[in-house]
Design a protein around this motif. Structure first.
Motif, PDB file in Angstrom:
ATOM      1  N   SER A  70      25.112 -17.977  10.044  1.00 47.83           N
ATOM      2  CA  SER A  70      24.965 -18.055  11.496  1.00 47.83           C
ATOM      3  C   SER A  70      26.312 -17.780  12.152  1.00 47.83           C
ATOM      4  N   TRP A  71      26.250 -17.554  13.443  1.00 42.70           N
ATOM      5  CA  TRP A  71      27.474 -17.297  14.206  1.00 42.70           C
ATOM      6  C   TRP A  71      28.193 -18.620  14.439  1.00 42.70           C
ATOM      7  N   ASP A  72      29.471 -18.660  14.058  1.00 39.32           N
ATOM      8  CA  ASP A  72      30.269 -19.878  14.185  1.00 39.32           C
ATOM      9  C   ASP A  72      30.828 -20.065  15.587  1.00 39.32           C
ATOM     10  N   ALA A  73      31.052 -18.968  16.271  1.00 40.27           N
ATOM     11  CA  ALA A  73      31.634 -19.048  17.612  1.00 40.27           C
ATOM     12  C   ALA A  73      30.978 -17.996  18.490  1.00 40.27           C
TER      13      ALA A  73
ATOM     14  N   ALA B 271      31.560 -14.856  12.997  1.00 36.79           N
ATOM     15  CA  ALA B 271      31.064 -15.626  11.851  1.00 36.79           C
ATOM     16  C   ALA B 271      32.046 -15.487  10.699  1.00 36.79           C
ATOM     17  N   GLU B 272      32.203 -16.568   9.966  1.00 41.56           N
ATOM     18  CA  GLU B 272      33.028 -16.529   8.753  1.00 41.56           C
ATOM     19  C   GLU B 272      32.312 -15.693   7.701  1.00 41.56           C
TER      20      GLU B 272
ATOM     21  N   GLY C 130      28.774 -16.338   6.115  1.00 36.53           N
ATOM     22  CA  GLY C 130      28.088 -17.291   6.991  1.00 36.53           C
ATOM     23  C   GLY C 130      26.732 -16.775   7.399  1.00 36.53           C
TER      24      GLY C 130
END
Length: 123
Positions: free
Chosen positions: A93-96, A87-88, A91
């Motif tokens: 939520s998890w981005d990847a 996550a950025e 963030g």
């Protein structure tokens, strides 16, 4: 901090990313380790090249969570697979989400170091 089991490597990778500590991350690798660098998937060979390739990612201060899914170990080598979430900063939520694969080797002092690292392994 050294890894005393192959599974512990994954926890230390996450800690290094979450602390923004590139040197701690590199210390988990053998001198001539090979790593796949996200997001392009190019290969970096050796601690110096891995560090240069990952410096921009560490500079972004991403958050990382890793959960080991499986381990295969024999004769001082280990193959581990893990679920990786990134996550950025800030963030919600998890981005990847992906699968990471690490081959590690037991060192003469009983610690484990990464030989091959692919955080972009196919599912």
């Amino acid at each position: 901090m050294p890894a005393y089991t192959p599974e512990e490597i994954h926890a230390l990778i996450a800690a290094a990313f979450n602390d923004g500590d590139l040197e701690a991350f590199l210390d988990l690798h053998e001198e001539h380790a090979v790593s796949v660098i996200p997001p392009e998937g190019r290969h970096a060979v050796g601690r110096t090249e891995i560090g240069a390739a990952l410096a921009p990612i560490f500079a972004r201060r991403v958050r990382v969570a890793i959960e080991v899914a499986s381990k295969l170990e024999s004769d001082g080598l280990a193959l581990t697979h893990a679920q990786v979430r990134v996550a950025e900063p800030g963030g919600e939520s998890w981005d990847a989400v992906g699968r990471g694969t690490v081959v590690s080797r037991r060192q003469s002092d009983g610690t484990w170091l990464i030989v091959l690292d692919n955080p972009m392994s196919p599912p």
